[in-house]
Design a protein around this motif. Structure first.
Motif, PDB file in Angstrom:
ATOM      1  N   ARG A  99      59.047  14.343  10.565  1.00 14.52           N
ATOM      2  CA  ARG A  99      58.845  12.915  10.765  1.00 14.52           C
ATOM      3  C   ARG A  99      57.455  12.635  11.342  1.00 14.52           C
ATOM      4  NH1 ARG A  99      61.803   8.382  14.493  1.00 14.52           N
ATOM      5  NH2 ARG A  99      62.008   6.796  12.856  1.00 14.52           N
ATOM      6  N   ARG A 100      56.969  13.514  12.204  1.00 10.76           N
ATOM      7  CA  ARG A 100      55.626  13.319  12.756  1.00 10.76           C
ATOM      8  C   ARG A 100      54.587  13.399  11.637  1.00 10.76           C
ATOM      9  NH1 ARG A 100      52.987  15.906  18.173  1.00 10.76           N
ATOM     10  NH2 ARG A 100      54.323  14.297  19.032  1.00 10.76           N
TER      11      ARG A 100
ATOM     12  N   ALA B 297      54.505  10.127   9.996  1.00  9.86           N
ATOM     13  CA  ALA B 297      53.803   9.169  10.847  1.00  9.86           C
ATOM     14  C   ALA B 297      52.293   9.376  10.771  1.00  9.86           C
ATOM     15  CB  ALA B 297      54.292   9.307  12.287  1.00  9.86           C
TER      16      ALA B 297
ATOM     17  N   ARG C 209      49.524   6.641   9.600  1.00  7.21           N
ATOM     18  CA  ARG C 209      48.357   6.278  10.412  1.00  7.21           C
ATOM     19  C   ARG C 209      47.071   6.450   9.617  1.00  7.21           C
ATOM     20  NH1 ARG C 209      47.667   9.346  16.041  1.00  7.21           N
ATOM     21  NH2 ARG C 209      47.293  11.121  14.633  1.00  7.21           N
TER      22      ARG C 209
ATOM     23  N   ASP D 201      62.061   1.920  10.204  1.00 10.15           N
ATOM     24  CA  ASP D 201      61.865   1.724  11.643  1.00 10.15           C
ATOM     25  C   ASP D 201      60.430   2.131  11.991  1.00 10.15           C
ATOM     26  OD1 ASP D 201      61.882   1.650  14.387  1.00 10.15           O
ATOM     27  OD2 ASP D 201      63.341   3.273  14.639  1.00 10.15           O
TER      28      ASP D 201
ATOM     29  N   ASP E 211      58.455   1.177  14.479  1.00  7.25           N
ATOM     30  CA  ASP E 211      58.221   1.500  15.884  1.00  7.25           C
ATOM     31  C   ASP E 211      58.674   2.920  16.181  1.00  7.25           C
ATOM     32  OD1 ASP E 211      57.156  -0.984  16.368  1.00  7.25           O
ATOM     33  OD2 ASP E 211      59.018  -1.847  17.135  1.00  7.25           O
ATOM     34  N   GLY E 212      59.841   3.283  15.657  1.00 13.89           N
ATOM     35  CA  GLY E 212      60.341   4.628  15.886  1.00 13.89           C
ATOM     36  C   GLY E 212      59.465   5.680  15.219  1.00 13.89           C
TER      37      GLY E 212
ATOM     38  N   LEU F  90      56.199   5.448  14.321  1.00 16.98           N
ATOM     39  CA  LEU F  90      54.897   5.580  14.969  1.00 16.98           C
ATOM     40  C   LEU F  90      55.030   6.122  16.387  1.00 16.98           C
ATOM     41  CD1 LEU F  90      53.177   2.350  13.628  1.00 16.98           C
ATOM     42  CD2 LEU F  90      52.808   4.718  12.896  1.00 16.98           C
ATOM     43  N   GLY F  91      56.210   5.990  16.984  1.00 20.64           N
ATOM     44  CA  GLY F  91      56.450   6.588  18.290  1.00 20.64           C
ATOM     45  C   GLY F  91      56.353   8.102  18.265  1.00 20.64           C
ATOM     46  N   GLU F  92      56.497   8.689  17.059  1.00 22.48           N
ATOM     47  CA  GLU F  92      56.337  10.140  16.918  1.00 22.48           C
ATOM     48  C   GLU F  92      54.920  10.588  17.274  1.00 22.48           C
ATOM     49  OE1 GLU F  92      58.622  12.486  15.881  1.00 22.48           O
ATOM     50  OE2 GLU F  92      60.224  10.993  15.851  1.00 22.48           O
TER      51      GLU F  92
ATOM     52  N   ALA G  33      53.109   9.603  19.836  1.00 20.92           N
ATOM     53  CA  ALA G  33      52.782   9.530  21.262  1.00 20.92           C
ATOM     54  C   ALA G  33      52.224  10.871  21.740  1.00 20.92           C
ATOM     55  CB  ALA G  33      54.029   9.163  22.056  1.00 20.92           C
TER      56      ALA G  33
ATOM     57  N   ASP H  11      49.760  12.411  20.484  1.00 21.17           N
ATOM     58  CA  ASP H  11      49.191  13.189  19.382  1.00 21.17           C
ATOM     59  C   ASP H  11      47.703  12.860  19.260  1.00 21.17           C
ATOM     60  OD1 ASP H  11      48.501  14.490  17.071  1.00 21.17           O
ATOM     61  OD2 ASP H  11      49.877  13.413  15.756  1.00 21.17           O
TER      62      ASP H  11
END
Length: 285
Positions: free
Chosen positions: A83-84, A87, A91, A148, A150-151, A153-155, A157, A159
């Motif tokens: 998942r990261r 993300a 980005r 989701d 927010d969830g 892109l929260g991955e 954090a 990084d």
């Protein structure tokens, strides 16, 4: 479908070959925006991947126009390991202001959709663990829900790692095709090749796979029932590989193809057979 042929669970999708109008333009897009690595380039062709096997092969066809209202590619799907990683791809696309066509949660996966400069459809996705996939009997139950953001892109954090492209474990997870007729496509992909029907979307689309995956191949009639094959001057799908785990599995699949009376052609690295809508499948190991 116990009386249907069956492909080995290790069957998967290999390299995708696309025709593009401008090779330099396409290479810039696939390397800069998506993070593919150039493996080799010569004589109007190029091969790209994530550092391992080829995942994408591009063939330059100067002046090729986008494919519209025809059979062929709906999208090819780039499966990232985590998942990261998804993300990080999102980005990167945002940093470059790359236009997106959509983002969805499919219950079995999370996906981002876009197109290359020739209009070839692309999905970038990550799978959820199989134990989390919703099912109804033998079928998986894929959905189309909002992603989701927010969830996801929260991955990222904490990084701070600079963008370095696709991870080496990236693969082509599945192919999604425009076809002229659903029943004819099912007879080919399930009845002849041996994929298992995993889910139906009404009478408009079906999803088939080997080894219980949610889908290795999908086909739809969204370009129009009875849609014609692409014209010779169109960009788009030229072929994609179905990778069998060993020679015995390949020979078994080819014997079913020949028994069905389907013509085959020798292709680089394998044997090419066309589905009823003239989408080219290269069977190989």
């Amino acid at each position: 479908m116990s009386d249907s042929p069956s492909l080995p669970p290790a069957t998967r999708i290999g390299a995708v070959t696309l025709a593009v109008a401008d090779l330099g333009r396409s290479l810039e897009f696939y390397q800069q925006a998506l993070g593919f690595r150039l493996h080799r380039r010569a004589d109007g062709t190029a091969a790209l991947g994530a550092g391992g096997p080829d995942l994408l092969r591009l063939v330059e066809q100067p002046g090729a126009r986008p494919a519209r209202g025809v059979t062929g590619l709906y999208h090819f799907a780039v499966l990232v390991p985590t998942r990261r990683d998804l993300a990080r791809s999102l980005r990167r696309l945002a940093e470059l202001r790359t236009p997106l066509q959509g983002m969805s949660d499919h219950a079995v996966s999370e996906a981002i959709y876009l197109a290359d400069p020739d209009g070839n459809g692309i999905e970038i996705y990550r799978d959820r663990p199989r134990a989390e996939w919703p099912r109804a009997g033998p079928e998986v139950r894929m959905t189309v829900e909002p992603l989701d953001l927010d969830g996801l892109l929260g991955e990222l954090a904490g990084d701070e790692e600079p963008w370095s492209g696709l991870r080496p474990a990236t693969t082509i997870g599945h192919m999604h095709l425009h076809v002229a007729d659903i029943a004819a496509a099912r007879q080919f992909y399930v009845g002849v090749l041996g994929f298992e029907l995993m889910q139906r979307f009404g009478a408009q689309a079906e999803f088939v796979a080997a080894g219980g995956y949610h889908h290795h191949i999908a086909y739809n009639i969204w370009a129009g029932r009875g849609a014609p094959p692409p014209a010779p001057d169109m960009a788009g799908l030229r072929s994609f590989e179905v990778l069998l785990p060993d020679q015995a599995a390949l020979e078994a699949a080819l014997s079913r193809v020949r028994a069905a009376g389907l013509p085959v052609e020798q292709a680089a690295g394998g044997t090419l057979v066309r589905d009823p809508s003239q989408n080219a499948v290269v069977l190989t190991v």
